[in-house]
Motif scaffolding. Structure first.
Motif, PDB file in Angstrom:
ATOM      1  N   VAL A 104      36.923  36.031  51.926  1.00 11.34           N
ATOM      2  CA  VAL A 104      38.057  36.965  51.893  1.00 11.34           C
ATOM      3  C   VAL A 104      38.022  37.872  53.120  1.00 11.34           C
ATOM      4  O   VAL A 104      39.034  38.077  53.792  1.00 11.34           O
ATOM      5  CB  VAL A 104      38.053  37.791  50.579  1.00 11.34           C
ATOM      6  N   ALA A 105      36.859  38.411  53.446  1.00 16.34           N
ATOM      7  CA  ALA A 105      36.730  39.330  54.581  1.00 16.34           C
ATOM      8  C   ALA A 105      37.101  38.656  55.906  1.00 16.34           C
ATOM      9  O   ALA A 105      37.740  39.272  56.759  1.00 16.34           O
ATOM     10  CB  ALA A 105      35.307  39.879  54.648  1.00 16.34           C
ATOM     11  N   LYS A 106      36.730  37.392  56.068  1.00 21.34           N
ATOM     12  CA  LYS A 106      37.013  36.662  57.318  1.00 21.34           C
ATOM     13  C   LYS A 106      38.452  36.159  57.403  1.00 21.34           C
ATOM     14  O   LYS A 106      38.921  35.808  58.477  1.00 21.34           O
ATOM     15  CB  LYS A 106      36.071  35.478  57.463  1.00 21.34           C
ATOM     16  N   SER A 107      39.145  36.123  56.272  1.00 16.86           N
ATOM     17  CA  SER A 107      40.473  35.508  56.229  1.00 16.86           C
ATOM     18  C   SER A 107      41.544  36.311  56.953  1.00 16.86           C
ATOM     19  O   SER A 107      42.559  35.760  57.357  1.00 16.86           O
ATOM     20  CB  SER A 107      40.912  35.310  54.778  1.00 16.86           C
ATOM     21  N   ASP A 151      45.596  41.913  51.066  1.00 19.05           N
ATOM     22  CA  ASP A 151      46.027  42.023  49.672  1.00 19.05           C
ATOM     23  C   ASP A 151      46.589  40.684  49.220  1.00 19.05           C
ATOM     24  O   ASP A 151      47.435  40.103  49.902  1.00 19.05           O
ATOM     25  CB  ASP A 151      47.101  43.099  49.526  1.00 19.05           C
ATOM     26  N   GLY A 152      46.115  40.216  48.057  1.00 21.53           N
ATOM     27  CA  GLY A 152      46.607  38.938  47.567  1.00 21.53           C
ATOM     28  C   GLY A 152      45.859  38.501  46.325  1.00 21.53           C
ATOM     29  O   GLY A 152      45.344  39.317  45.555  1.00 21.53           O
ATOM     30  N   LEU A 153      45.770  37.189  46.169  1.00 19.38           N
ATOM     31  CA  LEU A 153      45.121  36.595  45.006  1.00 19.38           C
ATOM     32  C   LEU A 153      44.211  35.472  45.468  1.00 19.38           C
ATOM     33  O   LEU A 153      44.651  34.558  46.182  1.00 19.38           O
ATOM     34  CB  LEU A 153      46.159  36.044  44.023  1.00 19.38           C
ATOM     35  N   LEU A 154      42.946  35.542  45.056  1.00 17.25           N
ATOM     36  CA  LEU A 154      41.989  34.483  45.313  1.00 17.25           C
ATOM     37  C   LEU A 154      41.911  33.605  44.086  1.00 17.25           C
ATOM     38  O   LEU A 154      41.643  34.099  42.986  1.00 17.25           O
ATOM     39  CB  LEU A 154      40.598  35.056  45.625  1.00 17.25           C
ATOM     40  N   THR A 155      42.143  32.316  44.275  1.00 14.36           N
ATOM     41  CA  THR A 155      41.945  31.345  43.211  1.00 14.36           C
ATOM     42  C   THR A 155      40.684  30.560  43.527  1.00 14.36           C
ATOM     43  O   THR A 155      40.509  30.078  44.649  1.00 14.36           O
ATOM     44  CB  THR A 155      43.143  30.380  43.095  1.00 14.36           C
ATOM     45  N   ASP A 166      42.759  45.469  49.827  1.00 21.72           N
ATOM     46  CA  ASP A 166      42.069  46.020  51.004  1.00 21.72           C
ATOM     47  C   ASP A 166      40.941  45.108  51.479  1.00 21.72           C
ATOM     48  O   ASP A 166      39.877  45.577  51.875  1.00 21.72           O
ATOM     49  CB  ASP A 166      41.538  47.430  50.725  1.00 21.72           C
ATOM     50  N   GLY A 167      41.154  43.798  51.394  1.00 24.26           N
ATOM     51  CA  GLY A 167      40.171  42.828  51.882  1.00 24.26           C
ATOM     52  C   GLY A 167      38.950  42.655  51.008  1.00 24.26           C
ATOM     53  O   GLY A 167      37.961  42.077  51.447  1.00 24.26           O
ATOM     54  N   LYS A 168      39.027  43.131  49.755  1.00 21.46           N
ATOM     55  CA  LYS A 168      37.878  43.035  48.858  1.00 21.46           C
ATOM     56  C   LYS A 168      38.297  42.485  47.502  1.00 21.46           C
ATOM     57  O   LYS A 168      39.391  42.779  47.012  1.00 21.46           O
ATOM     58  CB  LYS A 168      37.230  44.406  48.664  1.00 21.46           C
ATOM     59  N   LEU A 198      43.125  31.541  49.037  1.00 24.50           N
ATOM     60  CA  LEU A 198      43.572  32.923  49.098  1.00 24.50           C
ATOM     61  C   LEU A 198      45.015  32.965  49.588  1.00 24.50           C
ATOM     62  O   LEU A 198      45.335  32.377  50.638  1.00 24.50           O
ATOM     63  CB  LEU A 198      42.665  33.741  50.036  1.00 24.50           C
ATOM     64  N   VAL A 199      45.866  33.656  48.851  1.00 27.62           N
ATOM     65  CA  VAL A 199      47.270  33.824  49.222  1.00 27.62           C
ATOM     66  C   VAL A 199      47.562  35.319  49.268  1.00 27.62           C
ATOM     67  O   VAL A 199      47.163  36.065  48.372  1.00 27.62           O
ATOM     68  CB  VAL A 199      48.200  33.152  48.188  1.00 27.62           C
TER      69      VAL A 199
END
Length: 138
Positions: free
Chosen positions: A28-31, A35-39, A106-108, A135-136
């Protein structure tokens, strides 16, 4: 809207929970997506995913014991060609989840204080399990 993909490979060494929270957070941090949703999606039928407590190891021990009672290996299953732990592994996977959604802000990852992401390995033999992260967001 942006999206990013990553595969986490988790080597397993028997039936237990394997935490991959740090791997997911690093992705997530490198992406570059704040703000979004991680599946998270596990690509196997005899393993599953959990969001579970990551502080007290007795939680994991109790989960393993409870699932062993719910799907015992000594039951006369019809599907038994792959060993006595295979059909119970499928049942345990069916009772849990093969995908999880975690909001990202916030990237977390927005996990609670004592929550972690886990691959729940249901087989005794060593495996290399793949968890696809998608991640979207913006």
């Amino acid at each position: 809207m942006k999206q990013a993909f990553h595969t986490v490979t988790i080597p397993t060494h028997g039936a237990r929970l394997y935490e991959f929270t740090q791997d997911a957070q690093a992705f997530v941090a490198k992406s570059g997506i704040a703000d979004g949703l991680l599946t998270c999606f596990v690509r196997h039928t005899s393993a599953s995913l959990l969001i579970q407590e990551n502080a007290d190891p007795n939680v994991q021990r109790d989960l393993l014991a409870a699932f062993a009672r719910l799907a015992p290996e000594d039951f006369p299953y019809r599907h038994d060609e792959e060993g006595p732990d295979d059909m119970p592994a499928h049942i345990k996977s069916a009772l849990t989840a093969v995908s999880l959604g975690v909001p990202v802000r916030d990237g977390k990852l927005t996990l609670g204080t004592w929550q972690g992401l886990y691959l729940f390995e249901h087989r005794h033999a060593a495996h290399r399990r793949e968890v696809l992260l998608h991640l979207v967001g913006e």
